[in-house]
Scaffold this active site. Sequence first.
Site, PDB file in Angstrom:
ATOM      1  N   CYS A   1      -1.684  26.249  21.258  1.00 28.45           N
ATOM      2  CA  CYS A   1      -1.297  27.347  20.788  1.00 28.45           C
ATOM      3  C   CYS A   1      -1.804  28.008  19.544  1.00 28.45           C
ATOM      4  O   CYS A   1      -1.819  29.351  19.152  1.00 28.45           O
ATOM      5  CB  CYS A   1       0.357  27.305  20.312  1.00 28.45           C
ATOM      6  SG  CYS A   1       0.835  25.993  19.131  1.00 28.45           S
TER       7      CYS A   1
ATOM      8  N   CYS B   1       1.353  27.206  24.302  1.00 25.85           N
ATOM      9  CA  CYS B   1       1.025  26.000  24.172  1.00 25.85           C
ATOM     10  C   CYS B   1       0.041  25.669  25.289  1.00 25.85           C
ATOM     11  O   CYS B   1      -0.433  24.588  25.520  1.00 25.85           O
ATOM     12  CB  CYS B   1       2.021  24.885  23.741  1.00 25.85           C
ATOM     13  SG  CYS B   1       2.769  25.238  22.196  1.00 25.85           S
TER      14      CYS B   1
ATOM     15  N   LYS C   1      10.652  17.184  20.438  1.00 24.72           N
ATOM     16  CA  LYS C   1      10.085  18.462  19.842  1.00 24.72           C
ATOM     17  C   LYS C   1      11.171  19.582  20.461  1.00 24.72           C
ATOM     18  O   LYS C   1      11.212  20.113  21.434  1.00 24.72           O
ATOM     19  CB  LYS C   1       8.897  19.099  20.157  1.00 24.72           C
ATOM     20  CG  LYS C   1       8.521  20.069  19.288  1.00 24.72           C
ATOM     21  CD  LYS C   1       6.895  20.486  19.383  1.00 24.72           C
ATOM     22  CE  LYS C   1       6.492  21.477  18.565  1.00 24.72           C
ATOM     23  NZ  LYS C   1       5.284  22.217  18.973  1.00 24.72           N
TER      24      LYS C   1
ATOM     25  N   ARG D   1       4.284  29.393  11.805  1.00 23.73           N
ATOM     26  CA  ARG D   1       3.607  30.040  12.618  1.00 23.73           C
ATOM     27  C   ARG D   1       3.048  31.026  11.768  1.00 23.73           C
ATOM     28  O   ARG D   1       2.003  31.672  12.460  1.00 23.73           O
ATOM     29  CB  ARG D   1       4.851  30.815  13.575  1.00 23.73           C
ATOM     30  CG  ARG D   1       5.253  29.740  14.690  1.00 23.73           C
ATOM     31  CD  ARG D   1       6.464  30.375  15.416  1.00 23.73           C
ATOM     32  NE  ARG D   1       6.720  29.089  16.437  1.00 23.73           N
ATOM     33  CZ  ARG D   1       7.614  29.172  17.319  1.00 23.73           C
ATOM     34  NH1 ARG D   1       8.399  30.169  17.351  1.00 23.73           N
ATOM     35  NH2 ARG D   1       7.925  27.890  18.028  1.00 23.73           N
TER      36      ARG D   1
ATOM     37  N   ARG E   1       9.200  29.259  23.594  1.00 20.97           N
ATOM     38  CA  ARG E   1       8.732  28.129  23.925  1.00 20.97           C
ATOM     39  C   ARG E   1       9.712  27.285  24.681  1.00 20.97           C
ATOM     40  O   ARG E   1       9.490  26.054  24.847  1.00 20.97           O
ATOM     41  CB  ARG E   1       8.194  27.266  22.807  1.00 20.97           C
ATOM     42  CG  ARG E   1       6.904  28.053  22.153  1.00 20.97           C
ATOM     43  CD  ARG E   1       5.962  27.164  21.416  1.00 20.97           C
ATOM     44  NE  ARG E   1       4.587  27.961  21.091  1.00 20.97           N
ATOM     45  CZ  ARG E   1       4.588  28.370  19.745  1.00 20.97           C
ATOM     46  NH1 ARG E   1       5.519  27.967  19.006  1.00 20.97           N
ATOM     47  NH2 ARG E   1       3.452  29.087  19.593  1.00 20.97           N
TER      48      ARG E   1
ATOM     49  N   GLU F   1      13.127  12.074  27.104  1.00 12.93           N
ATOM     50  CA  GLU F   1      11.707  12.211  26.754  1.00 12.93           C
ATOM     51  C   GLU F   1      10.854  11.217  25.870  1.00 12.93           C
ATOM     52  O   GLU F   1       9.604  11.057  26.086  1.00 12.93           O
ATOM     53  CB  GLU F   1      11.810  13.500  25.896  1.00 12.93           C
ATOM     54  CG  GLU F   1      12.217  14.837  26.242  1.00 12.93           C
ATOM     55  CD  GLU F   1      11.159  15.516  27.269  1.00 12.93           C
ATOM     56  OE1 GLU F   1      10.044  15.033  27.465  1.00 12.93           O
ATOM     57  OE2 GLU F   1      11.584  16.527  27.985  1.00 12.93           O
TER      58      GLU F   1
ATOM     59  N   LYS G   1      11.362  16.133  15.865  1.00 10.30           N
ATOM     60  CA  LYS G   1      10.801  17.400  15.073  1.00 10.30           C
ATOM     61  C   LYS G   1      11.874  18.293  15.599  1.00 10.30           C
ATOM     62  O   LYS G   1      11.918  18.737  16.736  1.00 10.30           O
ATOM     63  CB  LYS G   1       9.482  17.642  15.536  1.00 10.30           C
ATOM     64  CG  LYS G   1       9.102  18.936  14.692  1.00 10.30           C
ATOM     65  CD  LYS G   1       7.594  19.274  15.298  1.00 10.30           C
ATOM     66  CE  LYS G   1       7.211  20.474  14.586  1.00 10.30           C
ATOM     67  NZ  LYS G   1       5.891  21.083  14.988  1.00 10.30           N
TER      68      LYS G   1
ATOM     69  N   TYR H   1       5.584  18.820   3.915  1.00  9.53           N
ATOM     70  CA  TYR H   1       4.860  19.530   3.028  1.00  9.53           C
ATOM     71  C   TYR H   1       5.151  19.183   1.392  1.00  9.53           C
ATOM     72  O   TYR H   1       4.541  19.514   0.572  1.00  9.53           O
ATOM     73  CB  TYR H   1       4.957  20.924   3.254  1.00  9.53           C
ATOM     74  CG  TYR H   1       4.624  21.429   4.593  1.00  9.53           C
ATOM     75  CD1 TYR H   1       3.553  21.627   5.064  1.00  9.53           C
ATOM     76  CD2 TYR H   1       5.800  21.464   5.574  1.00  9.53           C
ATOM     77  CE1 TYR H   1       3.274  22.013   6.278  1.00  9.53           C
ATOM     78  CE2 TYR H   1       5.663  21.698   7.050  1.00  9.53           C
ATOM     79  CZ  TYR H   1       4.077  22.019   7.479  1.00  9.53           C
ATOM     80  OH  TYR H   1       3.962  21.962   8.811  1.00  9.53           O
TER      81      TYR H   1
HETATM   82 ZN   LIG Z   1       1.665  24.401  20.519  1.00  8.51          ZN
END
Ligand SMILES: [Zn+2]
Length: 303
Positions: free
Chosen positions: A103, A111, A176, A186, A198, A214, A229, A294
């Site tokens: 992406c 993606c 995710k 983004r 998405r 998953e 996430k 972060y």
């Molecule tokens: Zn992506």
Amino acid sequence: MFSETILTKSDFIYPLFIVEGDNVKNEISSMPGQFQMSIDSVLRECEELLKLGITSILLFGIPNEKNEVGSGAYDDNGIIQKALRAIKGAFPELLVITDVCLCEYTSHGHCGVIADGHVKNDETLELLQKEALSHAQCGADIIAPSDMMDGRIAAIRQTLDQNGFADTPIMAYSAKYSSAFYGPFREAAESAPQFGDRKGYQMDIRNTDEAMREIALDIAEGADIVMVKPALSYLDVIRRASESFNLPLAAYNVSGEYSMVKAAAERGWLDGEKVMIEVLTSIKRAGADVIITYFAKDIARIL
Ligand SMILES: [Zn+2]
């Protein structure tokens, strides 16, 4: 002595956004204290990280040019490939993880490969294999596919194994969610989809059984580390995953989770430092083994 949850510097992975150019260090307006950096600036950043005791980084590349098939992602002279050679050359002791997705490299911001207005799963897998192999060849220590295409872990594992990288682990973005907390990222990665969303390949925020399926699938396909996430609104998912699977579990404390703490602290509405410690402790308490955040530098200074 009786604290059940203790944060240590080795819990944290610090994400870095890498751009082309020289001496570039542009602050991301929606993520105070985070920057898009050129490779030379990233090398200075790595030195600082090591001094602070942060020894793991996650790289995101932002190419100068994007196209329909995201070819910058698997170009031998792509931004991540160049960055890997430079970083591993200068700091072999740093653990370097690379984001594997298309992406940031596609003109449409999705993606995967687009045909008839939809992302094509199987055509995308081939490109992800090329991207992952290229990263491994340039020195990546861990490959982290974030695309959420079906079958990607098995496909990447097979390519790595066939090309002499059987020992390179895969950290899978397994659960995710299709989250609004990704907004600031983004801007940072210049990867907002140009049309649609998405939801076709990211998870419904209302589901946890699906997350367990998953994760189980990714483990069956050969993932070495699995991930939930975002983190903060998904502590229940982290807890459930940590109790259900005996594999290292990563949690991504995403951009929006960082930015809202920073914004409130800037206004004096919250004690940013205390809230950061509370947030990171809650993620570890929920069951995460490692936290991509972060806040890594901020927390390292306190620890
Ligand atoms: Zn992506």
